[in-house]
Write a protein that holds these residues in place. Structure first.
Motif, PDB file in Angstrom:
ATOM      1  N   UNK A 110      31.977  44.675  42.329  1.00  0.00           N
ATOM      2  CA  UNK A 110      30.675  45.160  43.960  1.00  0.00           C
ATOM      3  C   UNK A 110      31.904  45.406  44.647  1.00  0.00           C
ATOM      4  N   UNK A 111      33.331  44.525  44.530  1.00  0.00           N
ATOM      5  CA  UNK A 111      34.482  44.235  45.447  1.00  0.00           C
ATOM      6  C   UNK A 111      35.515  45.567  45.381  1.00  0.00           C
ATOM      7  N   UNK A 112      34.928  45.824  43.862  1.00  0.00           N
ATOM      8  CA  UNK A 112      36.209  47.338  43.210  1.00  0.00           C
ATOM      9  C   UNK A 112      37.662  46.253  42.657  1.00  0.00           C
ATOM     10  N   UNK A 113      37.312  45.280  42.818  1.00  0.00           N
ATOM     11  CA  UNK A 113      38.833  44.196  41.601  1.00  0.00           C
ATOM     12  C   UNK A 113      38.324  44.209  40.058  1.00  0.00           C
ATOM     13  N   UNK A 114      38.699  43.541  39.066  1.00  0.00           N
ATOM     14  CA  UNK A 114      38.475  43.933  37.484  1.00  0.00           C
ATOM     15  C   UNK A 114      37.151  42.975  37.067  1.00  0.00           C
ATOM     16  N   UNK A 115      36.143  43.299  36.344  1.00  0.00           N
ATOM     17  CA  UNK A 115      35.432  42.863  35.113  1.00  0.00           C
ATOM     18  C   UNK A 115      34.792  42.980  34.025  1.00  0.00           C
ATOM     19  N   UNK A 116      34.740  41.286  33.456  1.00  0.00           N
ATOM     20  CA  UNK A 116      34.399  41.910  32.331  1.00  0.00           C
ATOM     21  C   UNK A 116      34.133  43.182  31.741  1.00  0.00           C
TER      22      UNK A 116
ATOM     23  N   UNK B 111      42.169  37.593  34.856  1.00  0.00           N
ATOM     24  CA  UNK B 111      40.984  36.921  33.790  1.00  0.00           C
ATOM     25  C   UNK B 111      41.292  35.688  34.606  1.00  0.00           C
ATOM     26  N   UNK B 112      40.689  34.859  34.305  1.00  0.00           N
ATOM     27  CA  UNK B 112      39.831  33.527  34.602  1.00  0.00           C
ATOM     28  C   UNK B 112      40.120  33.069  33.584  1.00  0.00           C
ATOM     29  N   UNK B 113      38.883  33.492  32.717  1.00  0.00           N
ATOM     30  CA  UNK B 113      38.507  32.839  30.950  1.00  0.00           C
ATOM     31  C   UNK B 113      38.625  34.330  30.234  1.00  0.00           C
ATOM     32  N   UNK B 114      39.578  34.312  29.616  1.00  0.00           N
ATOM     33  CA  UNK B 114      40.055  35.058  28.725  1.00  0.00           C
ATOM     34  C   UNK B 114      39.674  34.513  27.738  1.00  0.00           C
ATOM     35  N   UNK B 115      38.699  34.074  27.104  1.00  0.00           N
ATOM     36  CA  UNK B 115      38.186  34.155  25.917  1.00  0.00           C
ATOM     37  C   UNK B 115      37.152  34.485  25.821  1.00  0.00           C
ATOM     38  N   UNK B 116      36.225  33.454  27.156  1.00  0.00           N
ATOM     39  CA  UNK B 116      35.089  34.819  27.851  1.00  0.00           C
ATOM     40  C   UNK B 116      35.097  36.140  27.934  1.00  0.00           C
ATOM     41  N   UNK B 117      36.237  36.846  28.283  1.00  0.00           N
ATOM     42  CA  UNK B 117      36.574  38.119  28.669  1.00  0.00           C
ATOM     43  C   UNK B 117      36.816  39.004  27.131  1.00  0.00           C
ATOM     44  N   UNK B 118      37.357  38.491  26.413  1.00  0.00           N
ATOM     45  CA  UNK B 118      37.114  38.943  24.661  1.00  0.00           C
ATOM     46  C   UNK B 118      36.198  39.117  24.200  1.00  0.00           C
TER      47      UNK B 118
END
Length: 297
Positions: free
Chosen positions: A242-248, A278-285
Motif C-alpha cells: 500500500x505504501x508503494x514498496x515491494x510485496x510478495x 525481501x526479508x523472507x526469501x523462502x516465503x517470497x519464492x
C-alpha cells in the motif's frame, strides 16, 4: 534501484543471520522446508504442455544465497516447484558448470540478464555463454544514472540495440529490454520508453515488462499491450504494498488478473517471479510460485 548483474562476478556479503539460515535450510533438505505438498520439478516437466507458460523465477531475488552456493540454491528453487529460471549473473561459475547443475535439478534458463557495458565490450562472449546456458532471450536489465541522463543517450542506445539484436537473432536468440520506472518520465519533452519502442525494430528488440515498475510509474500495462501487441514475451511479476514498496506476489495491491487475461495479446512466453528486496526469501519464492501458478492456470 541499481542492479549489479555482473556476468562474471557477483558476491554480495551475507549477514551472519542469513548465512546461518541458509546453511540450516541446506542441511534440512527439501522435506525440512515444508514443501512436500508442492509439485517437484520432474512432475512439472512431465505434465506441462510445451507451449504453456509456467512459473519462472528471476534469481536476483536470491542473489545473496546464490553468492553462497549456486548448487544449493538451485536445489532449493527446484524443490519449491520452479522449472524455469532467469539468471542475473553467474556467481563465479562457468556456464558449463551451471548448466550441469540445472540439468541435474530438472531446471532450464530461458533468459539471462546482461549489463549494457558487458554487451558493448564483448557481445560475442555474451552470445557464446548464453548458448551454453540454453538462453533463448538475452535481457538488458538496467541503465545506470550515467547511461540515461539525456534523451540522446536513449536514441544512441536504440541504435546499439538494433545492431546487437540482429547479431543475437542470427545466433538463434532474442534481445529484450527490461524496464524500471525511469523510462516513463520525460526527458527533453520525450518519453524514453517511447524512444526505445519507436526507434528499435520489433523483430530485433522486444521487451521484458516489469509489471511493478510500470504500475509504479502510474501506467497501465494493458495500454502497452494494446499499443505494441506481441512485443512483451517476458514479464517480471512482483507485487506492490500500500505504501508503494515491494510485496510478495498476490499479497499486494496490484490486480494481476486483467493483466494476465491479455497475456496472448502481449505475446507472453515466460513469466518470472521477482522481488528486489525481501526479508523472507523462502516465503517470497513459495508465495510467488503459488500465486503465479494460479494466474497462469
Amino acid at each position: 534501484m541499481p542492479y549489479d548483474h555482473s556476468i562474471v562476478k557477483q558476491k554480495p556479503q551475507l549477514l551472519d543471520q542469513q548465512r546461518r539460515q541458509f546453511l540450516k535450510l541446506s542441511a534440512l533438505g527439501i522435506a525440512g522446508l515444508g514443501l512436500a505438498s508442492l509439485p517437484i520439478s520432474a512432475e512439472t516437466n512431465t505434465t506441462a504442455a510445451p507451449a504453456k507458460v509456467v512459473p519462472g523465477l528471476q534469481l536476483y531475488t536470491l542473489r545473496d544465497l546464490m553468492s553462497q552456493s549456486v548448487a544449493d540454491t538451485l536445489k532449493l528453487v527446484s524443490g519449491v516447484g520452479y522449472t524455469q529460471l532467469e539468471f542475473a549473473g553467474y556467481f563465479d561459475q562457468t556456464p558449463k558448470q551451471i548448466k550441469h547443475i540445472m540439468d541435474n535439478e530438472g531446471l532450464n534458463a530461458p533468459s539471462g540478464h546482461v549489463p549494457l557495458e558487458v554487451m558493448q565490450q564483448n557481445l560475442d562472449l555474451v552470445i557464446e555463454q548464453a548458448q551454453i546456458m540454453g538462453h533463448k532471450f538475452i535481457v538488458l536489465p538496467y541503465l545506470t544514472d550515467e547511461q540515461r541522463k539525456t534523451i540522446d543517450q536513449y536514441k544512441a542506445l536504440a541504435a546499439f540495440l538494433n545492431k546487437a539484436g540482429e547479431k543475437i537473432q542470427a545466433a538463434g536468440m532474442q534481445l529484450t529490454y527490461h524496464n524500471h520506472d525511469f523510462e516513463f518520465f520525460k526527458l527533453s519533452g520525450e518519453v524514453p520508453y517511447d524512444v526505445l519502442l519507436n526507434e528499435t525494430e520489433t523483430r530485433l528488440v522486444q521487451m521484458e515488462l516489469d509489471l511493478y515498475w510500470v504500475v509504479k510509474a502510474g501506467l497501465n500495462p494493458l495500454d502497452l499491450f494494446a499499443r505494441d501487441p506481441g512485443r512483451f514475451p517476458l514479464w517480471h511479476v512482483k507485487d506492490m504494498d500500500k505504501a508503494g514498496g515491494f510485496a510478495d506476489v498476490g499479497k499486494g495491491v496490484i490486480d494481476f488478473k486483467p493483466i494476465f487475461a491479455k497475456a496472448n495479446q502481449a505475446g507472453l512466453k515466460h513469466a518470472f517471479v521477482e522481488r528486489d528486496q525481501t526479508d523472507n526469501r523462502i516465503e517470497t519464492i513459495r508465495q510467488g510460485f503459488s500465486a503465479l501458478s494460479t494466474l497462469l492456470a
